[in-house]
Design a protein around this motif. Sequence first.
Motif, PDB file in Angstrom:
ATOM      1  N   GLY A 129       0.091 -28.435 -73.202  1.00 29.32           N
ATOM      2  CA  GLY A 129       0.711 -29.526 -73.969  1.00 29.32           C
ATOM      3  C   GLY A 129       0.000 -29.809 -75.280  1.00 29.32           C
ATOM      4  O   GLY A 129      -1.172 -30.144 -75.287  1.00 29.32           O
ATOM      5  N   HIS A 130       0.746 -29.691 -76.402  1.00 28.41           N
ATOM      6  CA  HIS A 130       0.103 -29.868 -77.713  1.00 28.41           C
ATOM      7  C   HIS A 130       0.979 -30.652 -78.680  1.00 28.41           C
ATOM      8  O   HIS A 130       0.899 -30.456 -79.885  1.00 28.41           O
TER       9      HIS A 130
ATOM     10  N   ALA B 246      -1.920 -32.402 -82.255  1.00 29.45           N
ATOM     11  CA  ALA B 246      -1.090 -31.204 -82.416  1.00 29.45           C
ATOM     12  C   ALA B 246      -1.834 -29.970 -81.913  1.00 29.45           C
ATOM     13  O   ALA B 246      -2.875 -30.062 -81.274  1.00 29.45           O
ATOM     14  N   TRP B 247      -1.292 -28.827 -82.212  1.00 34.12           N
ATOM     15  CA  TRP B 247      -1.771 -27.531 -81.680  1.00 34.12           C
ATOM     16  C   TRP B 247      -3.178 -27.191 -82.177  1.00 34.12           C
ATOM     17  O   TRP B 247      -4.029 -26.755 -81.426  1.00 34.12           O
ATOM     18  N   LEU B 248      -3.423 -27.396 -83.485  1.00 32.26           N
ATOM     19  CA  LEU B 248      -4.740 -27.036 -84.039  1.00 32.26           C
ATOM     20  C   LEU B 248      -5.752 -28.099 -83.632  1.00 32.26           C
ATOM     21  O   LEU B 248      -5.753 -29.206 -84.162  1.00 32.26           O
TER      22      LEU B 248
ATOM     23  N   ALA C  54      -6.596 -35.376 -85.757  1.00 35.56           N
ATOM     24  CA  ALA C  54      -5.551 -36.266 -85.229  1.00 35.56           C
ATOM     25  C   ALA C  54      -4.779 -36.877 -86.398  1.00 35.56           C
ATOM     26  O   ALA C  54      -5.312 -37.029 -87.491  1.00 35.56           O
ATOM     27  N   TYR C  55      -3.514 -37.200 -86.154  1.00 34.16           N
ATOM     28  CA  TYR C  55      -2.639 -37.745 -87.206  1.00 34.16           C
ATOM     29  C   TYR C  55      -2.194 -39.155 -86.860  1.00 34.16           C
ATOM     30  O   TYR C  55      -1.738 -39.378 -85.739  1.00 34.16           O
TER      31      TYR C  55
ATOM     32  N   PRO D 162       8.147 -34.377 -80.662  1.00 31.74           N
ATOM     33  CA  PRO D 162       8.515 -33.030 -81.131  1.00 31.74           C
ATOM     34  C   PRO D 162       8.135 -32.762 -82.589  1.00 31.74           C
ATOM     35  O   PRO D 162       8.153 -31.617 -83.032  1.00 31.74           O
ATOM     36  N   LEU D 163       7.803 -33.808 -83.328  1.00 32.10           N
ATOM     37  CA  LEU D 163       7.402 -33.583 -84.715  1.00 32.10           C
ATOM     38  C   LEU D 163       6.086 -32.813 -84.776  1.00 32.10           C
ATOM     39  O   LEU D 163       5.799 -32.120 -85.750  1.00 32.10           O
ATOM     40  N   LEU D 164       5.280 -32.921 -83.713  1.00 35.43           N
ATOM     41  CA  LEU D 164       3.893 -32.469 -83.810  1.00 35.43           C
ATOM     42  C   LEU D 164       3.710 -30.959 -83.691  1.00 35.43           C
ATOM     43  O   LEU D 164       2.661 -30.433 -84.049  1.00 35.43           O
ATOM     44  N   CYS D 165       4.704 -30.243 -83.179  1.00 34.04           N
ATOM     45  CA  CYS D 165       4.631 -28.771 -83.277  1.00 34.04           C
ATOM     46  C   CYS D 165       5.939 -28.226 -83.819  1.00 34.04           C
ATOM     47  O   CYS D 165       5.967 -27.591 -84.851  1.00 34.04           O
TER      48      CYS D 165
END
Length: 339
Positions: free
Chosen positions: A63-64, A89-91, A134-135, A148-151
Amino acid sequence: MRACLLHTPAPIDMRPLQLSEVPTPEPAGDELLVRVRACGVCRTDLHVVEGELAAHRSPIIPGHQIVGTVAAQGARVKDFKLGQRVGIAWLHHTDGSCRFCLSDRENLCEQAEFTGWTVDGGYAEFALASAAFAYPIPEGFDDLQAAPLLCAGIIGYRSLRLTGLAEGSRGWAGARLGIYGFGAAGHVVIQLARARGAEVYVCTRDEQKHQALAAELGAAWVGGTLEDPPVKLDASIIFAPAGELVPSALKALDKGAVLVLGGIHMSPIPQFEYSLLYGERIVRSVANNTRTDGREFLAEAARIPLQTHVQTFPLAEANEALLALKQDAIRGAAVLLVD
Ligand SMILES: [Zn+2]
Ligand SMILES: [Zn+2]
């Protein structure tokens, strides 16, 4: 805390994720402990769970695309407050010192860590984040809409950038963009591209869900994955993990156009005639994203504003969410709701 653990990768219909009780992690000096509210389900999670991406840890929590609130933070964290809403997110982390990091290409970092693959992710009640990665989440999006915005969103944004449109005379206004595969990323990218003035041509499976959503979101034309769009395209993005789409997508491109492959994994690309590439067509992949991509995308998403379509599942049904994703049964994006 409750978390979905993957001990050994296996086909998703064997339901390899196990909901378990594990210790809540503690944040190091530069980390946030985030109380997860929602976690988007990405095709990359499916690649991790089924073993198409090599396992780095066992067990791992996938989960990312995590949206939650800061529950605790390390002593060196300055930019966040307890209770603040953040996205992970993923990174997850980069070394900041390799030749890629030093040339504004941290997405290609040699020592990168990835959320939900090399470190634990968000199919859980809590997750750790490097504070610098982090955002803050724009206010206009609720937790489920933001996930869903995050990846899907950030990678979609980077894919659009790599089409090369908007450089020089290849502007967005009136540009013809192809999208192959219309899942979570596709349904975000069509909104970005249309807001910038492009016409969008969508090739995807599943009339009832994916094709219908593409039409609803204003596609100029919608067809099957191997159908020819009625015009030559200025750029295309393939989000489906299907290498057999590459020759077909190249055939639909105008001279000088770019084909972007948006996935982390793709089945083999079949042989094709050089004439499909000739005419200065370019094929390129997208690998991860930089933090600049993430920040720029979230700002643009809030300005438009983007509307994500989500289908929610409880944390305990993470296997079912991934199975539905594999079976093309999700309209828009799947999101785990963690309460
Ligand atoms: Zn690096
Ligand atoms: Zn992803």
